[in-house]
Design an enzyme around this catalytic site. Sequence first.
Site, short mmCIF file in Angstrom:
data_model
loop_
_atom_site.label_atom_id
_atom_site.label_comp_id
_atom_site.label_asym_id
_atom_site.label_seq_id
_atom_site.Cartn_x
_atom_site.Cartn_y
_atom_site.Cartn_z
N TYR A 51 -28.91 52.80 47.95
CA TYR A 51 -27.47 52.55 48.03
C TYR A 51 -26.75 53.58 47.19
CZ TYR A 51 -25.85 48.69 50.79
OH TYR A 51 -25.44 47.91 51.84
N GLU A 53 -22.97 53.77 47.14
CA GLU A 53 -21.52 53.57 47.35
C GLU A 53 -20.73 54.40 46.35
OE1 GLU A 53 -20.65 49.43 47.11
OE2 GLU A 53 -21.21 49.05 49.18
N ASP A 197 -9.64 66.97 66.55
CA ASP A 197 -10.97 66.38 66.65
C ASP A 197 -11.84 67.40 67.38
OD1 ASP A 197 -13.26 65.11 67.42
OD2 ASP A 197 -12.28 63.27 68.10
N THR A 223 -17.91 65.40 64.90
CA THR A 223 -19.25 64.82 64.84
C THR A 223 -20.15 65.96 64.38
OG1 THR A 223 -19.64 65.40 67.15
CG2 THR A 223 -18.91 63.16 66.72
N LYS A 226 -23.26 67.50 67.95
CA LYS A 226 -23.07 68.16 69.26
C LYS A 226 -23.37 69.65 69.08
CE LYS A 226 -20.10 64.52 70.93
NZ LYS A 226 -19.32 63.70 70.00
N ARG A 232 -26.90 62.65 63.99
CA ARG A 232 -25.73 61.92 64.48
C ARG A 232 -24.87 61.50 63.29
NH1 ARG A 232 -27.10 61.49 69.34
NH2 ARG A 232 -25.07 60.70 69.93
N1 PLP Z 1 -14.36 62.69 69.34
C1 PLP Z 1 -14.74 63.35 70.44
C2 PLP Z 1 -13.84 64.42 70.96
C3 PLP Z 1 -15.92 63.03 71.09
O1 PLP Z 1 -16.26 63.65 72.21
C4 PLP Z 1 -16.73 62.00 70.55
C5 PLP Z 1 -18.00 61.60 71.18
O2 PLP Z 1 -18.38 61.95 72.22
C6 PLP Z 1 -16.29 61.34 69.41
C7 PLP Z 1 -15.11 61.69 68.82
C8 PLP Z 1 -17.00 60.14 68.85
O3 PLP Z 1 -18.15 60.35 68.23
P1 PLP Z 1 -19.14 59.13 67.96
O4 PLP Z 1 -19.79 58.83 69.24
O5 PLP Z 1 -20.04 59.70 66.89
O6 PLP Z 1 -18.32 58.00 67.42
#
Ligand code: PLP
Length: 412
Positions: A51, A53, A197, A223, A226, A232
């Site tokens: 842990y 935190e 994002d 993320t 990818k 992940r």
């Molecule tokens: N943002 C975008 C643009 C994504 O394509 C994805 C997942 O495919 C995510 C966020 C979410 O990621 P997670 O599946 O790890 O929650």
Amino acid sequence: MSYLSKTDPEIADIIEKERLRQTNGLELIASENLVSHAVLEAMGSIMTNKYAEGYPGKRYYGGCEFHDEAENLARDRLKKLFGAEYANVQPHSGTQANMAVYFAFMNLGDTLMSMKLTQGGHLSHGSPVSFTGKFYKVAQYSLDPKTEMLDYGTIEEMARKEKPKMLVCGASAYPRTIDFKAFQEIADSVGAYCMADIAHIAGLCATGVHPNSVGVVNFTTTTTHKTLRGPRGGAIMANAEYGPAIDKAVFPGMQGGPLMHTITAKAVCFEEALRPSFTEYNKQIVKNAKVLAETLMANGLRLVSGGTDNHLMLLDLTAQGITGLEAETALGKAAITVNKNTIPNETKSPFITSGLRVGTPAVTSRGMKESEMRMIGNWIATVVKDVKNEAAIRDVRAKVEAMAGKFPIYPE
Ligand code: PLP
């Protein structure tokens, strides 16, 4: 799996079947990738036993000195990779990275403006079935119906009308370059924050293959699994002034103990991404996508927006008279894994769809190049143009497996 096969043969058997599926087939899901041996080792390590935190130097548990070292390395490497002043590597996923930014800078009921899911956006950008659609007022922009690309004039108009607190850019199924500067300027002009994002294109942004959002927009979320080719998980970057609010939103705002084995594996991934070979890898992802797109179009298939600038493309199967689901199923029989996807102005449900999303990160990780993309493009065309032809699908599967065998995922 020598230990697991003795203690839990049922699970060991499932993992072995999945290893064979990944090894013998072609992974063309645009949001997936294949991590290195080193990332796998870190993820499967004893760092999971703790842990931790809090944050490095300010933990709520004793014995965190080595976890502090791992998390500090992960943060420093990520900052170096993107040129960020601040980074948080604790979000368990991309959705939670987005959630932390919303929680830090929005009040419930504020307006969130983002790209529509059916146009390529993500669930966590305001879909009614996600917390975002329940907690916030949502205004969503679409692509230009003619070019099927972002139209910054229309987005600016909508922003002026809707007055969002947060303008979100970035997508799950957009094959073109995103102008982050234009988004930040629109946000500035209406007094909104701007969040990019970059989950899908993070590797491309880190290596200059796509413009970087960090230092351009207020907040960048991603993320790590990818195009970044890590475990992940999620991460957030921003200018230093926003750090304290984001840290608080992640922990204790919405998460408890961080997944320290994953954070350790993120550190490994970020070090790999700082190597010159990672830039070459990302350039190859895009070269491969271009050749794959050209091959599909040369076979008479239509791509949304007429091509790709990044790692993915969207096939519109309307002219073939088949659904995305039928195409995904037929390609699956040929050991080619893709996902059905909505296309702009979709008429079918998200479970059926008129399109397919195809991406090159995972096959590029195996070392495949332009000549393999031509073969893959021709095989995809053969299958989607005749989804009921079982003999042709069997023939393609044999070819896929023969080629996959030449590109081992984890060579000895
Ligand atoms: N943002 C975008 C643009 C994504 O394509 C994805 C997942 O495919 C995510 C966020 C979410 O990621 P997670 O599946 O790890 O929650």
